[in-house]
Design an enzyme around this catalytic site. Structure first.
Site, short mmCIF file in Angstrom:
data_model
loop_
_atom_site.label_atom_id
_atom_site.label_comp_id
_atom_site.label_asym_id
_atom_site.label_seq_id
_atom_site.Cartn_x
_atom_site.Cartn_y
_atom_site.Cartn_z
CG ASP A 80 -1.85 1.21 1.23
OD1 ASP A 80 -2.45 1.50 0.19
OD2 ASP A 80 -1.96 1.90 2.27
CB SER A 81 0.14 4.76 -0.83
OG SER A 81 -1.01 4.90 -0.03
CB CYS B 68 -3.22 0.59 -2.59
SG CYS B 68 -3.29 2.32 -3.06
CD GLU C 122 -0.47 7.27 5.65
OE1 GLU C 122 0.70 7.41 6.01
OE2 GLU C 122 -0.96 6.17 5.35
CB CYS D 45 -9.77 4.46 0.31
SG CYS D 45 -8.15 5.00 0.89
CG HIS E 287 -5.28 5.03 4.16
ND1 HIS E 287 -4.72 4.46 3.04
CD2 HIS E 287 -4.25 5.62 4.83
CE1 HIS E 287 -3.41 4.71 3.04
NE2 HIS E 287 -3.12 5.41 4.11
N1 DGL Z 1 -4.99 3.20 0.70
C1 DGL Z 1 -5.05 3.65 -0.64
C2 DGL Z 1 -6.32 3.24 -1.35
O1 DGL Z 1 -6.86 2.21 -1.02
C3 DGL Z 1 -4.66 5.00 -1.05
C4 DGL Z 1 -4.33 6.06 -0.16
C5 DGL Z 1 -3.51 7.12 -0.83
O2 DGL Z 1 -2.31 6.91 -0.91
O3 DGL Z 1 -4.06 8.12 -1.28
O4 DGL Z 1 -6.74 3.91 -2.25
#
Ligand code: DGL
Length: 275
Positions: free
Chosen positions: A10-11, A73, A160, A194, A196
């Site tokens: 993931d990012s 992600c 984050e 997402c 997150h």
């Molecule tokens: N967790 C990521 C997603 O599912 C992206 C978050 C990001 O880096 O903007 O899209």
């Protein structure tokens, strides 16, 4: 002994919501988590940049011995996965596999929506890519009648930066939830598109009508991965089962360890790597 772990990418921290469910559903396997925390967020970056970063991460995980990589992600799944599967894999590692999180989620939505009205919350990148409406149209066999989307650009920074329990989180979550229900007040299935966003689940729940199903992706991805491995014994055999959990980040290991430990509910040892 040399391991062949499942790579989870993931990012940043979001993919931990997927990793946690994967380790619950398949505790015997080895896992390697990679967070590109130095370059997060991906959600506001261009197609080319997300593709480039994601390909670097996939190649890195292959070099670490992962035969299978889960792109945990949505942004990277939306913007990079298809190209990697079709253009890069055949050239760089034809026997390895890279899977994403959008297709399993789409399959699940199609199974559970009762009235065919679906809402998707995601990053700007995921929403603009139109991946969810396109895939839902393609795979739901007519069960999904309408898909509305809402980009929530402030949510990843809230996670984050550890702001999930503060008033700012309530403000932005309520704003985006109100907005998506204004677009369609009859949504019965709301996808947290997402990885997150499950970290904001308690806040999100406060503003979503009680009769609406809120879908988080971790358990769905785990269920579909187990199914995939049953159908692909040649891949299953290549994965080692030593119950190890290795964390790597492109940013500070110490910061990653403290945040990830809070979320995983156990001690995390991470190392900083360069892709
Ligand atoms: N967790 C990521 C997603 O599912 C992206 C978050 C990001 O880096 O903007 O899209």
């Amino acid at each position: 002994m040399k391991t062949s772990p499942i790579g989870v990418f993931d990012s940043g921290y979001g993919g931990l919501t997927v990793l946690k469910e994967l380790t619950k559903a398949m505790p015997e396997y080895d896992f390697l988590y990679l967070g590109d925390n130095a370059r997060t967020p991906y959600g506001t970056r261009s197609f080319d940049v997300v593709y480039d970063y994601t390909l670097q991460a996939v190649k890195y995980l292959f070099r670490q011995g992962c035969p299978l990589v889960i792109i945990a992600c949505n942004t990277a799944s939306a913007k990079a996965l298809r190209n990697i599967q079709m253009l890069d894999l055949p050239r760089i590692a034809p026997d390895n596999r890279v899977l994403g999180v959008i297709r399993p989620s789409v399959e699940k939505v199609s199974e559970i929506t009762m009235n065919g009205h679906v809402g998707v919350l995601g990053t700007v990148g995921t929403v603009v890519s139109e991946s969810y409406p396109i895939e839902l149209e393609k795979w739901s066999q007519g069960r999904v009648k309408s898909t509305v989307q809402e980009a929530c650009p402030m949510w990843v920074p809230l996670v984050e930066n550890n702001e999930i329990e503060n008033a700012g989180a309530d403000y932005f979550v309520q704003k985006n939830i109100n907005s998506i229900f204004t677009k369609d007040g009859t949504i019965d299935t709301l996808v947290l598109g997402c990885t997150h966003y499950p970290l904001l689940f308690d806040v999100i729940k406060k503003y979503v009508p009680k009769n609406v199903n809120i879908l988080t992706q971790g358990a769905i991805v785990a269920e579909k991965l187990l199914d995939y491995l049953k159908r692909h014994p040649e891949m299953e055999k290549r994965l080692t089962k030593g119950k190890t959990l290795d964390y790597q980040t492109t940013e500070s290991a110490a910061t990653f360890e403290s945040k990830a430990a809070l979320f995983m509910g156990s001690e995390v040892n991470a190392k900083t790597v360069h892709l």
